[in-house]
Design a protein around this motif. Structure first.
Motif, PDB file in Angstrom:
ATOM      1  N   GLU A 110     -16.574  48.025  41.754  1.00  0.00           N
ATOM      2  CA  GLU A 110     -16.917  46.692  42.275  1.00  0.00           C
ATOM      3  C   GLU A 110     -15.826  46.291  43.265  1.00  0.00           C
ATOM      4  N   GLU A 131     -23.824  55.321  35.867  1.00  0.00           N
ATOM      5  CA  GLU A 131     -24.895  54.776  35.043  1.00  0.00           C
ATOM      6  C   GLU A 131     -26.005  55.805  34.919  1.00  0.00           C
ATOM      7  N   GLU A 171     -15.708  36.755  49.152  1.00  0.00           N
ATOM      8  CA  GLU A 171     -14.788  36.116  48.210  1.00  0.00           C
ATOM      9  C   GLU A 171     -14.136  34.946  48.943  1.00  0.00           C
ATOM     10  N   TYR A 210     -15.168  36.265  34.871  1.00  0.00           N
ATOM     11  CA  TYR A 210     -15.809  35.005  35.284  1.00  0.00           C
ATOM     12  C   TYR A 210     -15.372  33.780  34.489  1.00  0.00           C
ATOM     13  N   GLY A 247     -31.718  42.476  39.168  1.00  0.00           N
ATOM     14  CA  GLY A 247     -30.620  41.697  39.749  1.00  0.00           C
ATOM     15  C   GLY A 247     -30.326  42.164  41.170  1.00  0.00           C
TER      16      GLY A 247
HETATM   17  P1  HAM Z   1     -22.344  42.896  39.814  1.00  0.00           P
HETATM   18  O1  HAM Z   1     -23.318  41.922  39.262  1.00  0.00           O
HETATM   19  O2  HAM Z   1     -21.795  43.909  38.877  1.00  0.00           O
HETATM   20  O3  HAM Z   1     -21.177  42.037  40.455  1.00  0.00           O
HETATM   21  O4  HAM Z   1     -22.998  43.650  41.044  1.00  0.00           O
HETATM   22  C1  HAM Z   1     -23.561  42.930  42.115  1.00  0.00           C
HETATM   23  C2  HAM Z   1     -24.890  43.529  42.522  1.00  0.00           C
HETATM   24  O5  HAM Z   1     -24.739  44.911  42.817  1.00  0.00           O
HETATM   25  C3  HAM Z   1     -25.957  43.499  41.430  1.00  0.00           C
HETATM   26  O6  HAM Z   1     -26.591  42.255  41.379  1.00  0.00           O
HETATM   27  C4  HAM Z   1     -26.899  44.594  41.904  1.00  0.00           C
HETATM   28  O7  HAM Z   1     -27.783  44.082  42.889  1.00  0.00           O
HETATM   29  C5  HAM Z   1     -25.959  45.587  42.550  1.00  0.00           C
HETATM   30  N1  HAM Z   1     -25.729  46.714  41.632  1.00  0.00           N
HETATM   31  C6  HAM Z   1     -24.865  46.774  40.599  1.00  0.00           C
HETATM   32  N2  HAM Z   1     -24.940  47.970  39.980  1.00  0.00           N
HETATM   33  C7  HAM Z   1     -25.897  48.682  40.616  1.00  0.00           C
HETATM   34  C8  HAM Z   1     -26.439  50.009  40.478  1.00  0.00           C
HETATM   35  N3  HAM Z   1     -26.020  50.846  39.545  1.00  0.00           N
HETATM   36  N4  HAM Z   1     -27.406  50.404  41.356  1.00  0.00           N
HETATM   37  C9  HAM Z   1     -27.843  49.575  42.328  1.00  0.00           C
HETATM   38  N5  HAM Z   1     -27.359  48.333  42.513  1.00  0.00           N
HETATM   39  C10 HAM Z   1     -26.396  47.883  41.688  1.00  0.00           C
HETATM   40  C11 HAM Z   1     -20.075  42.554  41.088  1.00  0.00           C
HETATM   41  O8  HAM Z   1     -19.947  43.691  41.407  1.00  0.00           O
HETATM   42  C12 HAM Z   1     -19.044  41.499  41.403  1.00  0.00           C
HETATM   43  N6  HAM Z   1     -17.888  42.144  42.048  1.00  0.00           N
HETATM   44  C13 HAM Z   1     -19.642  40.424  42.292  1.00  0.00           C
HETATM   45  C14 HAM Z   1     -18.666  39.340  42.576  1.00  0.00           C
HETATM   46  C15 HAM Z   1     -17.936  39.178  43.721  1.00  0.00           C
HETATM   47  N7  HAM Z   1     -18.319  38.368  41.757  1.00  0.00           N
HETATM   48  C16 HAM Z   1     -17.409  37.617  42.344  1.00  0.00           C
HETATM   49  N8  HAM Z   1     -17.155  38.102  43.518  1.00  0.00           N
END
Ligand code: HAM
Length: 424
Positions: A85, A119, A135, A265, A282
């Motif tokens: 992330e 995953e 951010e 969070y 999501g």
């Molecule tokens: P997250 O909810 O883990 O948040 O990921 C954000 C988005 O990345 C998800 O809503 C989804 O659309 C996409 N995503 C996550 N994992 C996968 C996957 N395996 N395959 C396809 N799409 C995926 C974050 O990563 C936080 N860093 C967001 C954030 C920024 N919060 C605060 N600042």
């Protein structure tokens, strides 16, 4: 003789090839543009970082850290991890370069690129996923929470997407979360839960609320919810965020049972959910993370941001039957007939491109019939036909593909004429 083998991309890792890749680029760039419109500057970070950054930043007990990291030792035995992330890496860079001390706050940053999670691959769940994220660091103002959310909402809508909903809640802060955690834990440990779920209730009780099994859902239906136990200041903060969203015209539903997969969070937390995507619904998520910077060794500054899944947004558009991009098309298609004319049209293509006109050519010495088929397929607006005879009187045939109308234009003025016609 060497043995031949066929290669394929790693499992769970998508390729984006033309023409579909145009859709990917349009989605990514559209989301970035929404961030630019709100003053977020670009940050480009490494795709791997020290493993401890994610362990400490994202949380040891999260699935992301405990099960999904791509971790490896470098040749010196130091442990690195492909970034799962973006937020932890942004905080690391802000602290390392003192970005929070040199300019005015909030510091507003935007990034785009690949992230890696080991995953189980399925539709919309990849091991290399692409995100656009923003951010906003250093100011705890509910109006900023609303801005971050509105940027995501506007980004999606600018692509033509509308079948999604924004779910939002508050996870409280240090003045109310510890008490709530205890309350929830007490409630959960009084339930007839299986051994593993009990253990989860002890380590991370909030996550039990996210359990999808119907029997656990039923048992936890009356569980206490954070939103009913917010401190006065956290409650006021949340109410203000919602009021700003109302004023901005951003629709939302409050989902007090929302559980995010990352531990950092606090207070405002949200997710964008698309109903046509099945289990992996999501398309984006984020929230406030007021303790993260201090936890990583920086000043105690607040922060809020989001990560939008570009891959899932592409899938969501397709599910709505929409496209965000024309497939990569050139405006002009050039056909040269005869050696001299072919050489001249290669040079002319260079002149047109230098003038900002996109051009493709018929290559391989095809005859007029085959070349015109190529012109039709290219989707170009104008086709240029240059034969050796045209060359002799310094002119070129320009065919407007929509009308079929063809006329001779001087080779001296064709670049300017095409540029003007395409700008009109
Ligand atoms: P997250 O909810 O883990 O948040 O990921 C954000 C988005 O990345 C998800 O809503 C989804 O659309 C996409 N995503 C996550 N994992 C996968 C996957 N395996 N395959 C396809 N799409 C995926 C974050 O990563 C936080 N860093 C967001 C954030 C920024 N919060 C605060 N600042």
């Amino acid at each position: 003789m060497t043995k031949t083998s066929s290669f394929s991309a790693p499992k769970g890792v998508p390729d984006y090839t033309p023409p579909g890749s145009a859709e990917f680029v349009a989605v990514r760039d559209g989301l970035i543009q929404a961030a630019r419109l709100a003053g977020y500057g670009h940050i480009e970070l490494p795709v791997f970082e020290q493993t401890a950054l994610f362990a400490r930043g994202v949380g040891e007990s999260t699935d992301v850290v405990s099960k999904e990291m791509w971790t490896f030792a470098d040749r010196n035995g130091e442990s690195f991890t492909l970034r799962p992330e973006g937020t932890a890496g942004v905080m690391r860079a802000v602290i390392q370069h003192g970005l929070d001390r040199t300019g005015s706050l909030p510091l507003k940053l935007c990034y785009a690129g690949p992230f890696f999670r080991y995953e189980r691959p399925q539709a919309g769940r990849y091991r290399q996923l692409q995100q656009v994220g923003i951010e906003a660091i250093g100011i705890d103002d509910p109006a900023l929470d609303a801005e971050v959310i509105a940027v995501a909402d506007a980004g999606f809508r600018s692509l033509g997407l509308d079948g999604f909903r924004l779910e939002i809640t508050s996870l409280g802060d240090e003045t109310c979360r510890p008490q709530y955690r205890e309350l929830l834990q007490e409630f959960l440990l009084g339930l007839p839960l299986d051994e593993e779920t009990r253990r989860r209730a002890e380590i991370n009780p909030l996550r039990v609320l996210d359990d999808k099994r119907p029997e656990v859902r039923e048992l936890t239906a009356d569980a206490p919810l954070m939103i009913d136990h917010l401190s006065e200041s956290a409650k006021a903060h949340f109410d203000e965020v919602l009021a700003h969203l109302d004023a901005l015209g951003v629709p939302y539903v409050v989902n007090p049972r929302m559980v995010r997969g990352l531990d950092y969070y606090t207070k405002t937390t949200f997710e964008f959910v698309h109903d046509k995507l099945g289990a992996q619904s999501g398309i984006g998520g984020g929230g406030r993370y007021d303790g993260l910077m201090a936890q990583l060794g920086g000043q105690p500054l607040s922060g809020i941001g989001f990560g939008i899944g570009v891959d899932r947004t592409v899938l969501a558009l397709a599910a709505e039957g929409k496209t965000a991009a024309d497939p990569a098309r050139c405006q002009v298609y050039g056909v040269g007939l005869g050696d001299e004319a072919r050489a001249r049209i290669v040079a002319l293509a260079g002149e047109l491109r230098a003038a900002g006109v996109s051009v493709d050519l018929a290559y391989g010495g095809r005859g007029l019939k085959g070349a015109m088929k190529g012109a039709d397929r290219s989707g170009a607006k104008y086709t240029l036909v240059l034969g050796d005879r045209d060359l002799a009187d310094n002119s070129i045939g320009v065919k407007e593909m929509a009308t079929g109308e063809q006329r001779q234009v001087s080779l001296d003025t064709v670049v300017a004429e095409l540029r003007a016609a395409l700008a009109a």
